[in-house]
Design an enzyme around this catalytic site. Sequence first.
Site, short mmCIF file in Angstrom:
data_model
loop_
_atom_site.label_atom_id
_atom_site.label_comp_id
_atom_site.label_asym_id
_atom_site.label_seq_id
_atom_site.Cartn_x
_atom_site.Cartn_y
_atom_site.Cartn_z
N ASP A 142 0.86 -0.88 -0.06
CA ASP A 142 -0.16 0.00 -0.10
C ASP A 142 1.09 1.18 0.02
OD1 ASP A 142 -1.89 2.12 0.04
OD2 ASP A 142 -3.31 0.12 1.39
N GLU A 180 3.62 4.82 -3.50
CA GLU A 180 3.45 6.49 -4.37
C GLU A 180 4.16 7.43 -3.67
OE1 GLU A 180 -0.37 6.59 -1.85
OE2 GLU A 180 0.30 5.56 -3.95
N ASP A 214 -7.63 4.42 -4.03
CA ASP A 214 -9.22 4.23 -2.90
C ASP A 214 -10.28 4.93 -3.65
OD1 ASP A 214 -7.35 3.45 -0.71
OD2 ASP A 214 -7.33 5.37 0.22
#
Length: 779
Positions: free
Chosen positions: A364, A367, A437
Amino acid sequence: MDVEVQFYSSQIVRILKSPLGSKFKKESLSVIKTPEKVAFSINQNGDLLFIRSANVKVDLNLKNGQVSFNTPNNQLFLNETLLGSAFTECNDAGLKSYIVSQSFTLNKDENIYGLGQQQRGKLSLRNVKLNMVQGNTDDYVPLLVSTKGYGLFWDNYSPTVFEDKSDSTFFRSDIGDCIDYYVMYGDNADGVIAQMRDLTGQAPMFPLWTYGFWQSKERYKSQNELVGVVKKYRELGVPLDGIIQDWQYWGNNYLWNAMEFLNTEFPEPKKMIDDIHNMNAHLIISIWSSFGPQTKQFREMEPKGMLLNFGTWPQSGLETWPPNREYPSGVQPYDPFNPEARDIYWKYLNKGLFSLGIDGWWMDSTEPDHLDFKPSDFDLKTYLGSFRKVRNAFPLMAVGGVSDHQRGVSSDKRVFILTRSAFAGQQRFGANTWSGDVNSSWQSLRNQIPAGLNFSLSGIPYWNTDIGGFFAGSYNRGWNDGTGAKNPLYQELYVRWLQFGTFTPMMRSHGTDVPREIYNFGKKGEPIFDAIEKSINLRYSLLPYIYSTAWSVTKGQSTIMRALMMDFDDKNVADLNNEYMFGKSFLVAPIVTAQYTPETVIKTDENSGWNKNEKKDNKTVAVDFTQPKSAKTYLPAGTTWFDFWTNTKYNGGQEITLATSIDKMPLFVKAGSIIPFGPAVQFATEKKWDKLEIRVYEGANGEFSLYEDENDNYNYEKGIYSTITFKWDDKSKTLTIADRKGTFPGMLAERKFHVVKIAANGNKTEKDVVYKGKKVSVK
């Protein structure tokens, strides 16, 4: 300026430009190909230099540095604008550097695609401006693919602006010692993607089980709950192969990403994993690119300068919303550009999780999350220079570090990484990127299709979404059970998203607020439950087709989710954003507008979405999900099509209106397709493929290769696999099953194929064929 032209192959040309006499060393993070020995000729006419390989002709103006690219027969396909190269001196964290830009002239009638994944809802990138900095729901891969048959890869990792205007198309990056780009001539989109993979790495095979159905949510709060979900699926007889444990199995936020089961609700992690494996399911687990201040990783990395001190998720050590800033979490991302830091990351991952038998990684925030951004954050030092200089390549290095280390210790278990972000070359690391998300809304569902198609056109073939959207809290309010799973507004959205997810490279149900397990939506015999189960079972029946298509990705540089412009020369599909091909045979047209319920407009993002106290109610209505509906679908020209559900034949080049229902979306098969269908199973490897149905759709010649191996491990890289090629001759109505090529342990020596021919009038002809590995023809 200095200009350098390098041929990496006869189809791939690299252009390097730098201020005159400047010295620099550029080692690409994405490109791993060593330049081939390429035959080329050089001729000069005045100020023009003509450099020609077998596939590309490069014209270089020695007076102004302008470069243009032509086919071998002198057809111009890409041209730099006159004086389109620019170097603007700047200060990069105390070092002299340049803002670099290059502009190009595109034809008015060409379309361009790629540049990663954007939530714009559109496919074509003409007349678009993008601020390319990695984010939660936007991934940037600086590769453009043109309908003129070329690709343009801008090899820079700093924040970059891309803009396409009527007079020029340009890239401008914040930091660069040089302008560095590659032009690939592939004749078509598949050819360009093949060149990009040749340049930046091939995509390995995933295990067969990863193509089954995945269940997840934010988050399972105990090992009993996690194991209980798998038990429930097995009791219901609904297929399942993967379950995912989200965050906080490590305990509080100060222990963020400790990579250990420190939460007391997970007292026996080894038993939990064994219990899941004993039910023939697999577990992947959430890991992050950052660490809490009380973790062993933080304490080892911090003194060595391996952490990046900027705002990231979570912002508070307390599990409250909004974050309580009086108790800052102290969580910091690590520096994945540092090889020693990647070693430390894997050391704890291997000891705390991989050694217990975890099957894969949910990486997760790769980035990573960059909250409360300050310009000075970009001045932070990484192993390779300022954070500004390497910003967009963070996911490539973070994912690559885990992949390379796992490959280094095990060949028995293929690397499988689910990741939230990506950069050019990431396909070589066994990673499937999800779209972040995203919001639970119809508009968000609509956005996913072109997002996935552009991502696939960026050379990275594995992509998926949170089925049902991530933030679904607005569907809870005003609904009597408080979960939203029985709210018809959400039920319709979820079913349609699931049907779309059936035809993506990973079928994974996940999100917050509304539980996503099938039994929360009702029970067997009810329309919503049955529609969900039908899609999951359809996915499992297609596993032989999907796995064989995956092999065409690994072996033949193909692409699974295919924008229609990849396969059809039809101007009507150049910017079609709501249909696509899944492999070479299926035309998928998901229903992306509400038919049974009002379509409410819902807007949340990764910050506001966590606010569970938003005061909005959905007015629920009585809904009859058994009512028939209809949907329009455009069928591309150049072929004929069969309705998958009815076998009705249609000519391409027209829009048709189809009857649909809650359990059925428009789905078509291209004439000439040969599709293997697998047995009904509860998990991917439950039954051998000894009685496959081979469905042949007449109307054109066709070919399909069935690929099989040991379903996991890397023995296929040593040639330990088999292929069986089926060829359909439409004129003679003959299906030829060729000699089997290759062998592997456990391979079926003899099997039956149940051949079903679908005729133009919809009639079926069925024959059983005994196949012993030698050529058979079926008339």
